[in-house]
Motif scaffolding. Structure first.
Motif, PDB file in Angstrom:
ATOM      1  N   SER A  68     -36.130   6.708 -38.523  1.00  0.00           N
ATOM      2  CA  SER A  68     -36.318   5.670 -37.503  1.00  0.00           C
ATOM      3  C   SER A  68     -35.038   5.382 -36.729  1.00  0.00           C
ATOM      4  CB  SER A  68     -36.827   4.378 -38.154  1.00  0.00           C
ATOM      5  OG  SER A  68     -35.881   3.876 -39.087  1.00  0.00           O
ATOM      6  N   TYR A  69     -33.884   5.780 -37.280  1.00  0.00           N
ATOM      7  CA  TYR A  69     -32.613   5.563 -36.592  1.00  0.00           C
ATOM      8  C   TYR A  69     -32.315   6.651 -35.576  1.00  0.00           C
ATOM      9  CZ  TYR A  69     -31.437   2.031 -40.137  1.00  0.00           C
ATOM     10  OH  TYR A  69     -31.426   0.934 -40.953  1.00  0.00           O
ATOM     11  N   VAL A  70     -32.882   7.839 -35.752  1.00  0.00           N
ATOM     12  CA  VAL A  70     -32.563   8.984 -34.898  1.00  0.00           C
ATOM     13  C   VAL A  70     -32.979   8.684 -33.459  1.00  0.00           C
ATOM     14  CG1 VAL A  70     -32.979  11.430 -34.470  1.00  0.00           C
ATOM     15  CG2 VAL A  70     -32.794  10.589 -36.818  1.00  0.00           C
ATOM     16  N   GLY A  71     -32.047   8.913 -32.532  1.00  0.00           N
ATOM     17  CA  GLY A  71     -32.318   8.691 -31.113  1.00  0.00           C
ATOM     18  C   GLY A  71     -31.842   7.356 -30.588  1.00  0.00           C
ATOM     19  N   LEU A  72     -31.471   6.434 -31.482  1.00  0.00           N
ATOM     20  CA  LEU A  72     -30.977   5.131 -31.021  1.00  0.00           C
ATOM     21  C   LEU A  72     -29.634   5.296 -30.315  1.00  0.00           C
ATOM     22  CD1 LEU A  72     -31.805   2.740 -34.016  1.00  0.00           C
ATOM     23  CD2 LEU A  72     -32.903   2.800 -31.772  1.00  0.00           C
ATOM     24  N   THR A  73     -29.498   4.647 -29.184  1.00  0.00           N
ATOM     25  CA  THR A  73     -28.271   4.722 -28.379  1.00  0.00           C
ATOM     26  C   THR A  73     -27.871   3.326 -27.948  1.00  0.00           C
ATOM     27  OG1 THR A  73     -28.885   6.892 -27.520  1.00  0.00           O
ATOM     28  CG2 THR A  73     -27.195   5.704 -26.321  1.00  0.00           C
ATOM     29  N   VAL A 129     -25.253  10.674 -38.697  1.00  0.00           N
ATOM     30  CA  VAL A 129     -24.302  11.368 -37.831  1.00  0.00           C
ATOM     31  C   VAL A 129     -24.478  10.824 -36.419  1.00  0.00           C
ATOM     32  CG1 VAL A 129     -23.520  13.588 -36.919  1.00  0.00           C
ATOM     33  CG2 VAL A 129     -24.405  13.456 -39.253  1.00  0.00           C
ATOM     34  N   PHE A 130     -23.359  10.476 -35.786  1.00  0.00           N
ATOM     35  CA  PHE A 130     -23.383   9.871 -34.457  1.00  0.00           C
ATOM     36  C   PHE A 130     -22.675  10.796 -33.467  1.00  0.00           C
ATOM     37  CE2 PHE A 130     -23.184   6.693 -37.762  1.00  0.00           C
ATOM     38  CZ  PHE A 130     -24.130   5.757 -37.420  1.00  0.00           C
ATOM     39  N   ASP A 182     -17.063  15.084 -20.135  1.00  0.00           N
ATOM     40  CA  ASP A 182     -17.692  16.355 -20.494  1.00  0.00           C
ATOM     41  C   ASP A 182     -17.456  16.713 -21.962  1.00  0.00           C
ATOM     42  OD1 ASP A 182     -18.535  16.650 -17.876  1.00  0.00           O
ATOM     43  OD2 ASP A 182     -16.687  17.671 -17.275  1.00  0.00           O
ATOM     44  N   PHE A 183     -16.759  15.854 -22.676  1.00  0.00           N
ATOM     45  CA  PHE A 183     -16.416  16.135 -24.071  1.00  0.00           C
ATOM     46  C   PHE A 183     -17.379  15.378 -24.984  1.00  0.00           C
ATOM     47  CE2 PHE A 183     -14.062  15.363 -27.989  1.00  0.00           C
ATOM     48  CZ  PHE A 183     -13.558  16.622 -28.270  1.00  0.00           C
ATOM     49  N   VAL A 184     -17.931  16.076 -25.968  1.00  0.00           N
ATOM     50  CA  VAL A 184     -18.854  15.466 -26.930  1.00  0.00           C
ATOM     51  C   VAL A 184     -18.309  15.676 -28.332  1.00  0.00           C
ATOM     52  CG1 VAL A 184     -21.204  15.417 -27.837  1.00  0.00           C
ATOM     53  CG2 VAL A 184     -20.821  15.918 -25.422  1.00  0.00           C
ATOM     54  N   THR A 185     -18.220  14.607 -29.100  1.00  0.00           N
ATOM     55  CA  THR A 185     -17.770  14.705 -30.483  1.00  0.00           C
ATOM     56  C   THR A 185     -18.780  14.033 -31.388  1.00  0.00           C
ATOM     57  OG1 THR A 185     -15.919  14.306 -31.999  1.00  0.00           O
ATOM     58  CG2 THR A 185     -16.468  12.538 -30.461  1.00  0.00           C
ATOM     59  N   HIS A 186     -18.727  14.381 -32.671  1.00  0.00           N
ATOM     60  CA  HIS A 186     -19.662  13.818 -33.644  1.00  0.00           C
ATOM     61  C   HIS A 186     -18.907  13.057 -34.721  1.00  0.00           C
ATOM     62  CE1 HIS A 186     -22.206  16.894 -31.742  1.00  0.00           C
ATOM     63  NE2 HIS A 186     -23.229  16.132 -32.111  1.00  0.00           N
ATOM     64  N   ILE A 187     -19.489  11.952 -35.128  1.00  0.00           N
ATOM     65  CA  ILE A 187     -18.918  11.110 -36.182  1.00  0.00           C
ATOM     66  C   ILE A 187     -19.826  11.209 -37.404  1.00  0.00           C
ATOM     67  CG2 ILE A 187     -18.376   8.743 -36.874  1.00  0.00           C
ATOM     68  CD1 ILE A 187     -17.834   8.107 -33.955  1.00  0.00           C
ATOM     69  N   TYR A 188     -19.270  11.638 -38.501  1.00  0.00           N
ATOM     70  CA  TYR A 188     -20.012  11.675 -39.767  1.00  0.00           C
ATOM     71  C   TYR A 188     -19.796  10.336 -40.465  1.00  0.00           C
ATOM     72  CZ  TYR A 188     -20.865  16.635 -39.065  1.00  0.00           C
ATOM     73  OH  TYR A 188     -21.288  17.836 -38.560  1.00  0.00           O
ATOM     74  N   GLY A 189     -20.821   9.502 -40.427  1.00  0.00           N
ATOM     75  CA  GLY A 189     -20.696   8.135 -40.913  1.00  0.00           C
ATOM     76  C   GLY A 189     -20.260   8.021 -42.353  1.00  0.00           C
ATOM     77  N   VAL A 239     -27.386   8.099 -32.419  1.00  0.00           N
ATOM     78  CA  VAL A 239     -27.687   8.628 -33.752  1.00  0.00           C
ATOM     79  C   VAL A 239     -28.409   9.961 -33.566  1.00  0.00           C
ATOM     80  CG1 VAL A 239     -28.784   8.181 -35.971  1.00  0.00           C
ATOM     81  CG2 VAL A 239     -27.927   6.266 -34.607  1.00  0.00           C
ATOM     82  N   VAL A 240     -27.754  11.049 -34.004  1.00  0.00           N
ATOM     83  CA  VAL A 240     -28.358  12.380 -33.837  1.00  0.00           C
ATOM     84  C   VAL A 240     -28.990  12.893 -35.127  1.00  0.00           C
ATOM     85  CG1 VAL A 240     -26.885  13.032 -31.916  1.00  0.00           C
ATOM     86  CG2 VAL A 240     -26.094  13.462 -34.236  1.00  0.00           C
ATOM     87  N   ARG A 241     -28.512  12.408 -36.260  1.00  0.00           N
ATOM     88  CA  ARG A 241     -29.091  12.796 -37.549  1.00  0.00           C
ATOM     89  C   ARG A 241     -29.010  11.612 -38.492  1.00  0.00           C
ATOM     90  NH1 ARG A 241     -25.916  17.875 -39.655  1.00  0.00           N
ATOM     91  NH2 ARG A 241     -27.301  17.545 -41.441  1.00  0.00           N
ATOM     92  N   SER A 242     -30.024  11.453 -39.305  1.00  0.00           N
ATOM     93  CA  SER A 242     -30.035  10.385 -40.297  1.00  0.00           C
ATOM     94  C   SER A 242     -31.130  10.677 -41.315  1.00  0.00           C
ATOM     95  CB  SER A 242     -30.278   9.026 -39.633  1.00  0.00           C
ATOM     96  OG  SER A 242     -30.357   8.001 -40.611  1.00  0.00           O
TER      97      SER A 242
END
Length: 220
Positions: free
Chosen positions: A149-154, A183-184, A190-197, A142-145
């Motif tokens: 308290s959710y930010v940083g959870l992996t 946002v996850f 080496d590829f990073v993508t983001h998921i907009y929940g 979780v990169v944005r919320s």
């Protein structure tokens, strides 16, 4: 020829076939009944005319089977599934190491889905494939919320529902994170993508068949 047709069946063959030869009126009655059964749509006069002038091929008529109503297996409704806790992960199974093999399988699945994820791969093509991909086994962060308290959870995604992701953290804790307003990030090599929940509020089976439109901006 007629005498051969009307002759009695030999006793040896009669025993094998399980029938007895009929003579006289009994034979005539059997023949008429048999013809009526084989040709039910015709009158007796028409049958007599056909027998005089034509050869008739008599086919075995199978008895009609009565079609009964087939009962379909009744599945469980949502209330019954909740009561039986079918989709709930037992505490004994909430172990991060148990899902590491699933994560390895998911990485191979994504690489195959995106044709290798090479440096020269088209990012838009990869994004379109990821929109419909199955993320069970992926490591989500979780990169944005709006809920800080959710930010940083992996953790490894173990269950995706319509409105939430359920992940297992390295501390063997099951976390339920709402998709909306979050946002996850997902790392694939080496590829990073983001998921907009907020745009993922679909079941994974529904998302695989949905046509997504490309939008310039996405609100959290």
């Amino acid at each position: 020829m007629e005498s051969v047709v009307r002759s009695r069946i030999p006793s040896e063959q009669s025993e094998i076939l399980g029938v007895e030869s009929q003579q006289g009126a009994a034979a005539d009655a059997f023949t008429k009944a048999f013809l009526r059964n084989c040709l039910p749509q015709m009158k007796d006069e028409d049958i007599e005319e056909i027998m005089v002038h034509k050869a008739v091929v008599l086919e075995y008529k199978r008895p009609m089977k009565k079609k009964g109503k087939t009962r379909k297996a009744k599945g469980l409704n949502a209330k019954e599934r909740r009561q039986l806790k079918i989709f709930q992960l037992k505490p004994a199974h909430q172990k991060y190491v148990l899902f590491l093999p699933l994560h390895e399988l998911w990485k191979q699945y994504i690489v195959d889905l995106c044709n290798g994820l090479k440096p020269g791969s088209n990012p838009q093509m990869i994004q379109q494939k990821l929109l419909k991909a199955d993320f069970h086994g992926a490591v989500l962060t979780v990169v944005r919320s709006k809920c800080l308290s959710y930010v940083g959870l992996t953790g490894i995604l173990v269950q995706e529902l319509k409105h939430v992701f359920k992940i297992i953290t390295k501390e063997d804790k099951l976390k339920v994170i709402p998709k909306r307003n979050s946002v996850f990030s997902v790392e694939i090599g080496d590829f990073v993508t983001h998921i907009y929940g907020s745009k993922f509020e679909l079941r994974s089976s529904e998302r695989s068949a949905k046509k997504f439109k490309v939008k310039g901006t996405i609100d959290l």
